[in-house]
Design a protein around this motif. Structure first.
Motif, PDB file in Angstrom:
ATOM      1  N   ARG A  56      57.631  71.689 -59.669  1.00 39.64           N
ATOM      2  CA  ARG A  56      57.170  70.822 -58.597  1.00 39.64           C
ATOM      3  C   ARG A  56      56.608  69.541 -59.180  1.00 39.64           C
ATOM      4  NH1 ARG A  56      54.575  74.379 -54.339  1.00 39.64           N
ATOM      5  NH2 ARG A  56      54.252  72.385 -53.287  1.00 39.64           N
ATOM      6  N   GLU A  57      56.926  68.432 -58.543  1.00 40.17           N
ATOM      7  CA  GLU A  57      56.374  67.142 -58.980  1.00 40.17           C
ATOM      8  C   GLU A  57      54.934  67.016 -58.506  1.00 40.17           C
ATOM      9  OE1 GLU A  57      57.259  62.336 -58.708  1.00 40.17           O
ATOM     10  OE2 GLU A  57      58.730  63.758 -57.879  1.00 40.17           O
ATOM     11  N   LEU A  58      54.092  66.463 -59.367  1.00 38.05           N
ATOM     12  CA  LEU A  58      52.711  66.207 -59.000  1.00 38.05           C
ATOM     13  C   LEU A  58      52.658  64.963 -58.119  1.00 38.05           C
ATOM     14  CD1 LEU A  58      50.851  66.784 -62.384  1.00 38.05           C
ATOM     15  CD2 LEU A  58      51.309  68.425 -60.562  1.00 38.05           C
ATOM     16  N   GLN A  59      51.803  64.974 -57.125  1.00 39.60           N
ATOM     17  CA  GLN A  59      51.645  63.796 -56.288  1.00 39.60           C
ATOM     18  C   GLN A  59      50.998  62.688 -57.090  1.00 39.60           C
ATOM     19  OE1 GLN A  59      49.366  64.916 -52.843  1.00 39.60           O
ATOM     20  NE2 GLN A  59      51.171  65.702 -51.789  1.00 39.60           N
ATOM     21  N   GLN A  60      51.476  61.475 -56.896  1.00 37.01           N
ATOM     22  CA  GLN A  60      50.884  60.334 -57.577  1.00 37.01           C
ATOM     23  C   GLN A  60      49.587  59.963 -56.874  1.00 37.01           C
ATOM     24  OE1 GLN A  60      53.621  57.115 -58.093  1.00 37.01           O
ATOM     25  NE2 GLN A  60      55.196  58.439 -58.938  1.00 37.01           N
ATOM     26  N   GLN A  61      48.596  59.583 -57.680  1.00 38.47           N
ATOM     27  CA  GLN A  61      47.296  59.245 -57.086  1.00 38.47           C
ATOM     28  C   GLN A  61      47.040  57.779 -57.124  1.00 38.47           C
ATOM     29  OE1 GLN A  61      44.233  61.719 -58.726  1.00 38.47           O
ATOM     30  NE2 GLN A  61      45.525  63.512 -58.628  1.00 38.47           N
ATOM     31  N   MET A  87      58.152  57.808 -66.546  1.00 32.81           N
ATOM     32  CA  MET A  87      58.199  59.257 -66.562  1.00 32.81           C
ATOM     33  C   MET A  87      57.314  59.798 -65.437  1.00 32.81           C
ATOM     34  SD  MET A  87      60.192  60.157 -69.106  1.00 32.81           S
ATOM     35  CE  MET A  87      59.870  61.616 -70.032  1.00 32.81           C
ATOM     36  N   LYS A  88      57.752  60.904 -64.878  1.00 30.31           N
ATOM     37  CA  LYS A  88      57.004  61.565 -63.817  1.00 30.31           C
ATOM     38  C   LYS A  88      56.376  62.844 -64.356  1.00 30.31           C
ATOM     39  CE  LYS A  88      59.913  59.733 -60.167  1.00 30.31           C
ATOM     40  NZ  LYS A  88      60.738  60.055 -58.998  1.00 30.31           N
ATOM     41  N   LYS A  89      55.351  63.321 -63.662  1.00 29.06           N
ATOM     42  CA  LYS A  89      54.652  64.534 -64.081  1.00 29.06           C
ATOM     43  C   LYS A  89      55.035  65.688 -63.156  1.00 29.06           C
ATOM     44  CE  LYS A  89      50.753  62.066 -66.020  1.00 29.06           C
ATOM     45  NZ  LYS A  89      49.316  61.865 -66.011  1.00 29.06           N
ATOM     46  N   PHE A  90      55.208  66.860 -63.773  1.00 30.62           N
ATOM     47  CA  PHE A  90      55.608  68.062 -63.045  1.00 30.62           C
ATOM     48  C   PHE A  90      54.769  69.245 -63.511  1.00 30.62           C
ATOM     49  CE2 PHE A  90      59.207  65.246 -63.298  1.00 30.62           C
ATOM     50  CZ  PHE A  90      59.751  65.284 -62.022  1.00 30.62           C
TER      51      PHE A  90
END
Length: 111
Positions: A106-111, A1-4
């Protein structure tokens, strides 16, 4: 899953009048919508109209919030979804549209 992040943009509520019944129904719709998607919502909040704008760190902050005409950022949600299309599909049933608002996802940038 991705974060937005879902940024809710809407007309400044002080510029448009709504009946008490319409506001009550709108709040109920938000509560039902939030309950429906609670597993995918990890945080968020409405925003006050009190703020400061910093455009030049040497000049300091000026009172107020950023507006585009009468449009303001009224709140945000942090959500999870498989991809941007799934996040957009989730937002299609959002009550933000009832009073002339819209949502930017907007998708959060992965850290």
């Amino acid at each position: 899953m991705k974060k937005f992040i879902a940024l809710f943009r809407e007309p400044d509520g002080r510029t448009e009048q709504h009946t008490e019944d319409a506001i009550k129904k709108h709040r109920q719709n938000w509560a039902a919508w939030m309950e429906r998607w609670q597993q995918q919502i990890s945080g968020g909040s409405g925003l006050t109209l009190d703020g400061r704008i910093l455009k030049d760190p040497q000049a300091g902050a000026t009172p107020g919030i950023y507006k585009n005409g009468t449009e303001i950022v009224g709140g945000f949600l942090m959500i999870t979804a498989t991809d941007l299309d799934a996040a957009a599909a989730m937002m299609q049933s959002c009550p933000i549209f009832e009073f002339g608002g819209y949502v930017e996802i907007r998708e959060l940038q992965q850290q």
